[in-house]
Design a protein around this motif. Structure first.
Motif, PDB file in Angstrom:
ATOM      1  N   GLU A 105      -9.390  -8.183  -2.863  1.00  0.00           N
ATOM      2  CA  GLU A 105     -10.447  -7.759  -1.943  1.00  0.00           C
ATOM      3  C   GLU A 105      -9.888  -6.819  -0.869  1.00  0.00           C
ATOM      4  O   GLU A 105     -10.519  -5.815  -0.503  1.00  0.00           O
ATOM      5  CB  GLU A 105     -11.098  -8.986  -1.299  1.00  0.00           C
ATOM      6  N   ALA A 106      -8.696  -7.130  -0.365  1.00  0.00           N
ATOM      7  CA  ALA A 106      -8.058  -6.275   0.650  1.00  0.00           C
ATOM      8  C   ALA A 106      -7.712  -4.906   0.075  1.00  0.00           C
ATOM      9  O   ALA A 106      -7.884  -3.872   0.742  1.00  0.00           O
ATOM     10  CB  ALA A 106      -6.802  -6.967   1.188  1.00  0.00           C
ATOM     11  N   LEU A 107      -7.222  -4.867  -1.161  1.00  0.00           N
ATOM     12  CA  LEU A 107      -6.904  -3.586  -1.792  1.00  0.00           C
ATOM     13  C   LEU A 107      -8.151  -2.724  -1.945  1.00  0.00           C
ATOM     14  O   LEU A 107      -8.110  -1.510  -1.717  1.00  0.00           O
ATOM     15  CB  LEU A 107      -6.250  -3.825  -3.160  1.00  0.00           C
ATOM     16  N   ASN A 108      -9.261  -3.344  -2.321  1.00  0.00           N
ATOM     17  CA  ASN A 108     -10.506  -2.575  -2.440  1.00  0.00           C
ATOM     18  C   ASN A 108     -10.970  -2.047  -1.090  1.00  0.00           C
ATOM     19  O   ASN A 108     -11.494  -0.938  -0.999  1.00  0.00           O
ATOM     20  CB  ASN A 108     -11.597  -3.439  -3.093  1.00  0.00           C
ATOM     21  N   LYS A 109     -10.766  -2.830  -0.023  1.00  0.00           N
ATOM     22  CA  LYS A 109     -11.107  -2.359   1.323  1.00  0.00           C
ATOM     23  C   LYS A 109     -10.322  -1.108   1.680  1.00  0.00           C
ATOM     24  O   LYS A 109     -10.813  -0.233   2.398  1.00  0.00           O
ATOM     25  CB  LYS A 109     -10.801  -3.452   2.358  1.00  0.00           C
ATOM     26  N   ARG A 110      -9.094  -1.013   1.196  1.00  0.00           N
ATOM     27  CA  ARG A 110      -8.238   0.140   1.502  1.00  0.00           C
ATOM     28  C   ARG A 110      -8.437   1.289   0.508  1.00  0.00           C
ATOM     29  O   ARG A 110      -7.686   2.255   0.526  1.00  0.00           O
ATOM     30  CB  ARG A 110      -6.767  -0.293   1.499  1.00  0.00           C
ATOM     31  N   GLY A 111      -9.392   1.149  -0.395  1.00  0.00           N
ATOM     32  CA  GLY A 111      -9.714   2.271  -1.277  1.00  0.00           C
ATOM     33  C   GLY A 111      -9.032   2.272  -2.621  1.00  0.00           C
ATOM     34  O   GLY A 111      -9.116   3.264  -3.362  1.00  0.00           O
ATOM     35  N   TYR A 112      -8.350   1.176  -2.982  1.00  0.00           N
ATOM     36  CA  TYR A 112      -7.710   1.096  -4.292  1.00  0.00           C
ATOM     37  C   TYR A 112      -8.668   0.458  -5.296  1.00  0.00           C
ATOM     38  O   TYR A 112      -9.581  -0.287  -4.928  1.00  0.00           O
ATOM     39  CB  TYR A 112      -6.417   0.271  -4.213  1.00  0.00           C
ATOM     40  N   CYS A 120       0.823  -1.213   0.000  1.00  0.00           N
ATOM     41  CA  CYS A 120       0.000   0.000   0.000  1.00  0.00           C
ATOM     42  C   CYS A 120       0.857   1.264   0.000  1.00  0.00           C
ATOM     43  O   CYS A 120       0.561   2.236  -0.696  1.00  0.00           O
ATOM     44  CB  CYS A 120      -0.949   0.000   1.198  1.00  0.00           C
ATOM     45  N   ARG A 121       1.937   1.243   0.763  1.00  0.00           N
ATOM     46  CA  ARG A 121       2.820   2.417   0.783  1.00  0.00           C
ATOM     47  C   ARG A 121       3.483   2.628  -0.579  1.00  0.00           C
ATOM     48  O   ARG A 121       3.639   3.764  -1.037  1.00  0.00           O
ATOM     49  CB  ARG A 121       3.892   2.260   1.866  1.00  0.00           C
ATOM     50  N   LEU A 122       3.888   1.530  -1.224  1.00  0.00           N
ATOM     51  CA  LEU A 122       4.486   1.663  -2.551  1.00  0.00           C
ATOM     52  C   LEU A 122       3.482   2.233  -3.543  1.00  0.00           C
ATOM     53  O   LEU A 122       3.815   3.089  -4.369  1.00  0.00           O
ATOM     54  CB  LEU A 122       4.987   0.300  -3.037  1.00  0.00           C
ATOM     55  N   LEU A 123       2.245   1.744  -3.490  1.00  0.00           N
ATOM     56  CA  LEU A 123       1.209   2.268  -4.383  1.00  0.00           C
ATOM     57  C   LEU A 123       0.986   3.757  -4.136  1.00  0.00           C
ATOM     58  O   LEU A 123       0.770   4.531  -5.076  1.00  0.00           O
ATOM     59  CB  LEU A 123      -0.101   1.496  -4.181  1.00  0.00           C
ATOM     60  N   ASP A 124       1.063   4.171  -2.865  1.00  0.00           N
ATOM     61  CA  ASP A 124       0.848   5.582  -2.532  1.00  0.00           C
ATOM     62  C   ASP A 124       2.018   6.459  -2.957  1.00  0.00           C
ATOM     63  O   ASP A 124       1.826   7.587  -3.414  1.00  0.00           O
ATOM     64  CB  ASP A 124       0.612   5.733  -1.023  1.00  0.00           C
ATOM     65  N   ASP A 182      -4.672   4.482   4.344  1.00  0.00           N
ATOM     66  CA  ASP A 182      -5.798   3.803   4.994  1.00  0.00           C
ATOM     67  C   ASP A 182      -5.240   2.649   5.820  1.00  0.00           C
ATOM     68  O   ASP A 182      -4.430   1.861   5.336  1.00  0.00           O
ATOM     69  CB  ASP A 182      -6.742   3.278   3.899  1.00  0.00           C
ATOM     70  N   THR A 183      -5.657   2.552   7.065  1.00  0.00           N
ATOM     71  CA  THR A 183      -5.155   1.474   7.936  1.00  0.00           C
ATOM     72  C   THR A 183      -6.252   0.458   8.258  1.00  0.00           C
ATOM     73  O   THR A 183      -6.188  -0.233   9.272  1.00  0.00           O
ATOM     74  CB  THR A 183      -4.597   2.065   9.241  1.00  0.00           C
ATOM     75  N   THR A 184      -7.283   0.375   7.382  1.00  0.00           N
ATOM     76  CA  THR A 184      -8.335  -0.625   7.595  1.00  0.00           C
ATOM     77  C   THR A 184      -7.702  -2.000   7.768  1.00  0.00           C
ATOM     78  O   THR A 184      -6.912  -2.433   6.927  1.00  0.00           O
ATOM     79  CB  THR A 184      -9.298  -0.656   6.386  1.00  0.00           C
ATOM     80  N   PRO A 185      -8.018  -2.717   8.855  1.00  0.00           N
ATOM     81  CA  PRO A 185      -7.392  -4.035   9.085  1.00  0.00           C
ATOM     82  C   PRO A 185      -7.765  -5.017   7.977  1.00  0.00           C
ATOM     83  O   PRO A 185      -8.914  -5.087   7.548  1.00  0.00           O
ATOM     84  CB  PRO A 185      -7.976  -4.476  10.433  1.00  0.00           C
ATOM     85  N   VAL A 186      -6.790  -5.782   7.514  1.00  0.00           N
ATOM     86  CA  VAL A 186      -7.043  -6.844   6.534  1.00  0.00           C
ATOM     87  C   VAL A 186      -6.304  -8.089   7.008  1.00  0.00           C
ATOM     88  O   VAL A 186      -5.299  -7.994   7.702  1.00  0.00           O
ATOM     89  CB  VAL A 186      -6.553  -6.466   5.119  1.00  0.00           C
ATOM     90  N   LYS A 187      -6.832  -9.247   6.608  1.00  0.00           N
ATOM     91  CA  LYS A 187      -6.198 -10.502   7.007  1.00  0.00           C
ATOM     92  C   LYS A 187      -5.914 -11.323   5.762  1.00  0.00           C
ATOM     93  O   LYS A 187      -6.819 -11.616   4.985  1.00  0.00           O
ATOM     94  CB  LYS A 187      -7.106 -11.277   7.963  1.00  0.00           C
ATOM     95  N   LEU A 188      -4.639 -11.661   5.568  1.00  0.00           N
ATOM     96  CA  LEU A 188      -4.232 -12.510   4.453  1.00  0.00           C
ATOM     97  C   LEU A 188      -3.708 -13.834   4.995  1.00  0.00           C
ATOM     98  O   LEU A 188      -2.987 -13.857   5.995  1.00  0.00           O
ATOM     99  CB  LEU A 188      -3.128 -11.839   3.623  1.00  0.00           C
TER     100      LEU A 188
END
Length: 470
Positions: free
Chosen positions: A258-265, A232-236, A427-433
């Protein structure tokens, strides 16, 4: 450097390749096109991203007749995505000469393909299983084929298609011209060539020419649990126009997009368990820019040639040097620059060295961007959006409203508020991989030497051992 108008091809073909943006031939094209035009069999050892399709497509279209009522040429590919991609490019090359290409592959309604075959295309591009299906149904007849291309032969070997390919070749005339392209030349591929080809000319593009010189390559070392936040930081900070993120498994792909979409990407995924309609829809969205990030497995992304991909992120390290080159070949194409970043866990550093050894290149380490750098990257994008709107959009209808705001607030405050609204803050929305096991070097601390692997039946299908190279 050889230009396309240096080749002995017709004006119709030259006009087509010019419209496609081709001017100077790549090394594989420079060597393969004159050889193929002479009617000689050819073995081309080259990776994806080197211009293979035009290397066989230009001579193929040049030699075929528009008025033929039967299939005149056949291209066999390992995956449906590559079949579609090759067919698209061949249709572009053949547009002014009237040479039409039809892709046939599993996952698409066979009735639709039969209707397409009834329109008598001169070229068929297909996957082995679906081609054999059509041959058995007598909806495809190969008795008049004058040229056969086996594309990514080593990948077809890996996927267990060698017997299918042999069955297909037996349906074609013995006097046909055969072109074989493969990134590596394991023993079974050499045996196939000896059996079905006539004194083939050999062309090889050296490794240093296929590791995408226009692509900057980096690696980052981190723990598995840190990977997603780092991505996410690299994308930003890097703000790619279009990016492909590679995951090792289908589960990984599903969880990642799915996790990327949760973070707004804006992201979508593609892998082999998805329906063909879904995969086609995702690829259309990615090509037209509706989504910015494509998350994919290796097999699903093979053969994809999408212009404008600026970044490739190997979320999971590739299994071998060939896979690495295939992945990073998605960017840095057609003279454009690109960047590839590979995520490596501490236990995978040895495997990274194996990839460096196999590609004959050093992949420097990149430091992890800070949160501050991520915010600054997004602020930079917001400023660029604002300036672009000022320069290229009609904003006259908004100026009276702007005057009202300026009567109540100073310009600096208004502009700062606009930039804050435009900035995508981290965005720091928690995600689980689900954690994936580390990728080990196939030869346990020994440099990877190339070659492909098959199931070891003596170990219940669990073990893997390399083909013996002759």
């Amino acid at each position: 450097m050889t230009k396309f108008n240096d080749f002995a091809v017709s004006e119709n073909v030259l006009q087509a390749v010019s419209n496609m943006g081709f001017e100077e031939a790549t090394p594989i094209q420079e060597q393969a096109i004159p050889t193929a035009l002479k009617g000689l069999d050819l073995i081309g050892q080259a990776h994806t991203g080197t211009g293979k399709t035009a290397a066989f497509g230009v001579p193929m279209v040049e030699k075929l007749e528009k008025n033929g009522s039967t299939v005149q040429a056949l291209v066999v590919t390992p995956t449906r995505e590559l079949a579609v991609q090759v067919a698209e490019e061949l249709n572009k090359i053949g547009q002014y000469k009237g040479i039409r290409t039809l892709p046939v592959y599993g996952g698409q309604d066979i009735g639709r393909q039969i209707r397409g075959l009834q329109k008598r295309p001169q070229i068929i591009v297909g996957t082995p299983g679906r081609l054999l299906d059509h041959i058995r149904r007598r909806t495809v007849r190969l008795g008049q084929v004058s040229m056969v291309v086996l594309d990514e032969a080593d990948e077809m070997l890996n996927m267990g298609f060698i017997e299918d390919i042999e069955a297909i070749l037996q349906e074609t005339p013995q006097e046909r011209q055969t072109l074989l392209f493969s990134a590596t030349m394991p023993g079974p591929i050499e045996q196939l060539a000896r059996r079905f080809m006539r004194d083939p000319q050999k062309i090889s593009v050296r490794s240093k020419e296929v590791t995408v010189p226009n692509t900057e390559q980096f690696h980052m070392v981190m723990e598995e649990r840190q990977k997603f936040d780092v991505l996410c930081r690299l994308l930003d900070t890097q703000s790619p126009d279009l990016a492909i993120v590679f995951g090792r498994t289908k589960r990984r792909v599903d969880e990642l997009y799915e996790a990327l979409n949760k973070r707004g990407y804006s992201a979508e995924g593609i892998h082999g368990d998805m329906t063909q309609a879904r995969r086609d829809s995702v690829m259309r969205q990615f090509k037209d820019g509706s989504i910015d990030i494509l998350v994919a497995t290796d097999v699903a992304a093979r053969g994809l040639d999408i212009t404008g991909v600026t970044h490739v992120y190997n979320f999971d390290i590739p299994q071998d040097p060939e896979s690495y080159v295939h992945r990073i070949g998605r960017t840095g194409r057609a003279g454009n620059t690109g960047m590839a970043v590979t995520f490596v866990s501490n236990r995978e550093v040895g495997h990274l060295r194996t990839i460096e050894y196999g590609t004959k290149s050093r992949i420097p380490r990149l430091s992890t961007p800070t949160v501050k750098e991520a915010i600054e990257g997004q602020q930079r994008i917001a400023v660029e959006k604002l300036l672009k709107t000022v320069e290229s959009e009609d904003i006259t209808h908004y100026q009276p409203l702007a005057d009202e705001l300026l009567n109540e607030h100073d310009a600096e405050t208004i502009l700062a508020a606009a930039l804050k609204m435009l900035t995508k803050e981290p965005d720091t929305t928690p995600v689980k991989l689900t954690e994936e096991a580390p990728q080990w070097s196939k030869r346990q601390n020994k440099p990877y030497q190339g070659g492909h692997y098959r199931r070891n039946k003596h170990k219940g299908g669990r073990g893997r051992r390399p083909y013996n190279k002759k």
